[in-house]
Design a protein around this motif. Structure first.
Motif, mmCIF file in Angstrom:
data_model
loop_
_atom_site.group_PDB
_atom_site.id
_atom_site.type_symbol
_atom_site.label_atom_id
_atom_site.label_comp_id
_atom_site.label_asym_id
_atom_site.label_seq_id
_atom_site.Cartn_x
_atom_site.Cartn_y
_atom_site.Cartn_z
ATOM 1 N N SER A 36 0.909 -1.151 0.000
ATOM 2 C CA SER A 36 0.000 0.000 0.000
ATOM 3 C C SER A 36 0.947 1.199 0.000
ATOM 4 C CB SER A 36 -0.854 0.058 1.274
ATOM 5 O OG SER A 36 -1.506 -1.150 1.523
ATOM 6 N N ALA A 37 0.394 2.407 -0.075
ATOM 7 C CA ALA A 37 1.271 3.578 -0.063
ATOM 8 C C ALA A 37 2.132 3.567 1.198
ATOM 9 C CB ALA A 37 0.419 4.845 -0.106
ATOM 10 N N ILE A 39 3.913 1.277 2.499
ATOM 11 C CA ILE A 39 3.890 0.013 3.256
ATOM 12 C C ILE A 39 4.457 -1.086 2.361
ATOM 13 C CG2 ILE A 39 2.433 -1.661 4.454
ATOM 14 C CD1 ILE A 39 0.495 0.522 5.127
ATOM 15 N N TYR A 40 5.481 -1.763 2.845
ATOM 16 C CA TYR A 40 6.237 -2.706 2.021
ATOM 17 C C TYR A 40 6.310 -4.092 2.635
ATOM 18 C CZ TYR A 40 7.544 1.354 -0.587
ATOM 19 O OH TYR A 40 7.475 2.480 -1.360
ATOM 20 N N TYR A 106 -1.567 3.206 16.681
ATOM 21 C CA TYR A 106 -0.381 2.445 16.274
ATOM 22 C C TYR A 106 0.807 3.319 16.655
ATOM 23 C CZ TYR A 106 2.104 -1.031 13.361
ATOM 24 O OH TYR A 106 2.902 -2.060 12.899
ATOM 25 N N TRP A 137 8.338 -2.276 14.867
ATOM 26 C CA TRP A 137 7.637 -1.564 13.805
ATOM 27 C C TRP A 137 6.832 -0.409 14.384
ATOM 28 C CZ3 TRP A 137 9.062 -2.404 8.957
ATOM 29 C CH2 TRP A 137 9.807 -3.560 8.721
ATOM 30 N N ASP A 141 1.446 8.102 9.791
ATOM 31 C CA ASP A 141 0.585 8.213 8.607
ATOM 32 C C ASP A 141 0.992 9.448 7.808
ATOM 33 O OD1 ASP A 141 -1.349 7.554 6.825
ATOM 34 O OD2 ASP A 141 -3.051 7.798 8.193
ATOM 35 N N GLU A 142 2.150 9.349 7.173
ATOM 36 C CA GLU A 142 2.684 10.424 6.328
ATOM 37 C C GLU A 142 1.643 10.815 5.284
ATOM 38 O OE1 GLU A 142 5.755 11.781 6.260
ATOM 39 O OE2 GLU A 142 6.918 10.433 7.559
ATOM 40 N N ARG A 153 5.385 4.513 5.709
ATOM 41 C CA ARG A 153 4.448 4.722 6.814
ATOM 42 C C ARG A 153 4.689 3.678 7.908
ATOM 43 N NH1 ARG A 153 -1.572 5.495 5.112
ATOM 44 N NH2 ARG A 153 -1.262 3.645 3.809
ATOM 45 N N GLU A 154 4.797 2.412 7.517
ATOM 46 C CA GLU A 154 5.147 1.375 8.501
ATOM 47 C C GLU A 154 6.649 1.158 8.385
ATOM 48 O OE1 GLU A 154 2.480 -2.011 8.605
ATOM 49 O OE2 GLU A 154 4.006 -3.280 9.540
#
Lengths: 452, 452
Positions: A36-37, A39-40, A106, A137, A141-142, A153-154
């Motif tokens: 996701s944006a 998030i890898y 989070y 981790w 939320d950039e 983000r993560e």
């Protein structure tokens, strides 16, 4: 590891979404996949480097006497209300409601939770000094995540927290962190310069950021060029020695080095003109002393020698573990791909068989694989039935610092080829010479390890 | 590690919130701290055991040829819509909305995401067989989290996924996982019995759960008592050998062993009466074969040998890493505290100085600490100025399998005391004999390690 049994999905094309070289190369080398944006997923090769970086951070923290813990990723909003940061933090905090309608978040950082652990369990100054850290981790939320793992983000971060009776002790903890960080980055083959910085939402009066100079850095930095001549090297520092740690801080921070947030033209002008440099930098760590900012509102106190309760002096100290991979690649690559420093390379050596299926080259490769492994060297053996050019291109792309090439022509003369990825220089030598050459190259890397 | 510099916040009182012994002992031994319902911080001692358990899981997965990856904790809801599980999953799924109003979730399992990774990168049957696994934090929003880490909301799990061209290959992957799980649990000192189970929301036709027998288990289980005589031991199994893996599955699953979900009185009645047992069990792992349940809707196909595309056959295979700590304690404790199996103990030996501050006992302890460390043994040295009774109580509570006690009286006779935590038996021997005795005890533990 045999490449035929590994999962190394390299890409031939340059992925269009990647704006900077480290992001591009991590995607092309099959290290990460975006889910996701910002998030890898970490694919096997990327995970291997991530674990190496993490391991160095663990070792240097423990060498400095810091104790590992692990806090959960999700936290209760109530804890953050105690410090007043729940309302202050803004949209970068990912807020979550559970099935019982409880407000959670989070964790973007952990000052509140570690202070909660401390106040629940520590009561006396006799249990100090204490520094607890974790590698866990985090989520921020950039609004515009970009540059791959550099601004995800993560992300994986080491965050450590010192608890001390006095400001003086806490400043020693600050200095001790600075020393341990210098060692940490150098083991990864990086020069990270401590620069006076702004404290931002963590708060506090003393803070330094560690920056790696790179064209793609997000921060503009200004420094006295003498600072880039400093190296920490393999000095033996007693981390309990206040004066020794203070001397390292003095040595590494007395020359002008600041980010744009704290830059002061008038002070900078006093640096001789030929040494005045400006550049761009990637932030890979930050240390803070913030005194009783959290301990006071949250009631983290100890009984002192005089029997009275005082809030402890604290600081927090972060290293951007996942973002370091981006920084290392920004600092080490060429047009063929990544060039890993020996301290963090996923495999120590790549082994290329020029004639897969030929009994004598196959058995020479298998023997080399065994002998290298017996010396503690991890080998990626390209045993696929592919053209030599394709095998070389893959090895260059994924950036192992050394490659051994084995082919029938060399074997006829009892030689293999040993190639250095950075210089491109190849030498022919016997297989056993190649093994001992590599064992020598990696001896200082293995010697730098710390076993608690 | 010196206890004076460690962070081991043991509790004297029994915490009232803990209903079962493992939860109580983990709190009392300073292993965990609850942060929210079903969400825990791992304090240093707990984290050390968690890392040992994790390490064994990693080693046994890699010994079986499985490749580690790491997926993010947060996932996009869209991915779960592709499989149809987003709407099916219910309230245990923690649903999250980010600042851009995108629907996300905290992964409770990863079938969808790993299938997404596969379909993005694998195209040919030549890249199969492939098994990818991770050890990562998961979240399930249990309505009533309880029993500490045994039924937490944020928990650490190993989840692995096999991708195969045919059902036959996928069933071999299933068998291979069963074999690797038997090794895994035995290295942790546990007997975990594979039992035929129900597939639940993961789906699929074949599934076995691994259960540790314990009074506090959540599941009722029914089994043929012959099954508890089976041990895997240190057999050398070639994980590529279909027949060898199938034979292990046959050996360990041919006797009756089922959870209440699949229990069949009529079949059970055929077991001779004296061997028919019912008990309670703790689930510590589960393996599934589910064929094309995810690959078909999500388009995870490969080009087969005949040039046509077919969806891959998959399975998923989990080990409850954090919950294993609870299971190990349920299976190994007495009224004084925990009794760790040697394979997972946080420190290999505890060292108790009976007269801290006395020059000769101090130096004898320090010499022992050095010699034990030189043999690769991790020592927790209680160097605090405390009564012997308090030191013994702490050691018993935290459950190190061996303790060496050093005092002036023994030293006058050139002996120290070596005590076994499980039996309580102490022997007097010279310090060097104690060191070599312990080195012998741990030799099989170290030999069981797998280095890829």
């Amino acid at each position: 590891m045999r490449l035929s049994r590994y999962f190394l999905p390299v890409l031939k094309e340059n992925p269009s979404e990647a704006q900077i070289v480290s992001h591009r190369l991590m995607l092309r080398a099959g290290m990460i996949k975006q889910q996701s944006a910002g998030i890898y997923s970490w694919l096997p090769l990327g995970l291997k480097v991530l674990r190496r970086v993490e391991q160095i951070v663990h070792e240097e923290q423990q060498r400095a006497g810091h104790i590992p813990v692990l806090m959960p990723t999700l936290q209760s909003a109530d804890l953050w209300r105690e410090s007043g940061r729940y309302d202050d933090y803004g949209e970068e905090m990912l807020r979550i409601t559970d099935r019982h309608k409880r407000e959670m978040l989070y964790g973007p950082t952990n000052e509140e939770m570690i202070t909660d652990i401390f106040r629940a369990h520590v009561n006396s100054y006799k249990d100090l000094p204490l520094t607890l850290y974790q590698i866990q981790w985090k989520f921020r939320d950039e609004i515009r995540p970009r540059f791959g793992v550099m601004r995800g983000r993560e992300f994986l971060m080491k965050d450590g927290y010192n608890f001390d009776l006095t400001k003086e002790d806490a400043l020693h903890a600050y200095n001790r962190h600075l020393v341990s960080y210098l060692r940490t980055y150098e083991r990864m083959g990086l020069q990270a310069i401590p620069m006076r910085a702004d404290s931002g939402p963590i708060g506090g009066e003393n803070t330094h950021e560690f920056l790696v100079l790179a064209e793609t850095g997000e921060s503009e930095v200004f420094y006295d060029s003498q600072i880039t001549d400093l190296t920490f090297g393999d000095r033996q520092i007693d981390y309990d020695d206040h004066a020794a740690c203070a001397a390292v801080l003095e040595e590494f921070t007395s020359r002008y080095a600041r980010t744009d947030e704290t830059h002061d033209e008038a002070v900078f002008a006093q640096v001789p003109e030929e040494r005045r440099k400006s550049a761009r930098g990637i932030e890979v760590g930050q240390i803070f002393y913030f005194g009783t900012k959290y301990s006071e509102p949250m009631g983290a106190t100890v009984v002192g020698p005089d029997g009275s309760r005082t809030p402890v002096h604290m600081g927090s100290h972060g290293i951007g573990v996942s973002r370091l991979l981006g920084a290392i690649i920004e600092a080490g690559h060429d047009d063929k791909g990544i060039i890993w420093p020996e301290g963090v390379t996923p495999f120590h050596v790549g082994l290329v068989n020029l004639k897969q299926g030929d009994a004598s080259t196959d058995s020479a490769c298998e023997a080399l694989e065994r002998e290298l492994s017996a010396r503690g060297l991890e080998v990626l053996y390209d045993d696929r039935d592919e053209r030599a050019g394709a095998k070389f291109a893959t090895m260059d792309l994924i950036g192992l610092p050394w490659r051994i090439t084995v082919g029938p022509r060399g074997l006829a003369n009892n030689v293999v080829e040993l190639t250095n990825r950075r210089t491109g220089v190849s030498v022919e030598l016997s297989a056993s010479e190649a093994v001992s050459r590599l064992a020598d190259v990696y001896a200082p890397v293995f010697a730098a390890a710390y076993k608690p």
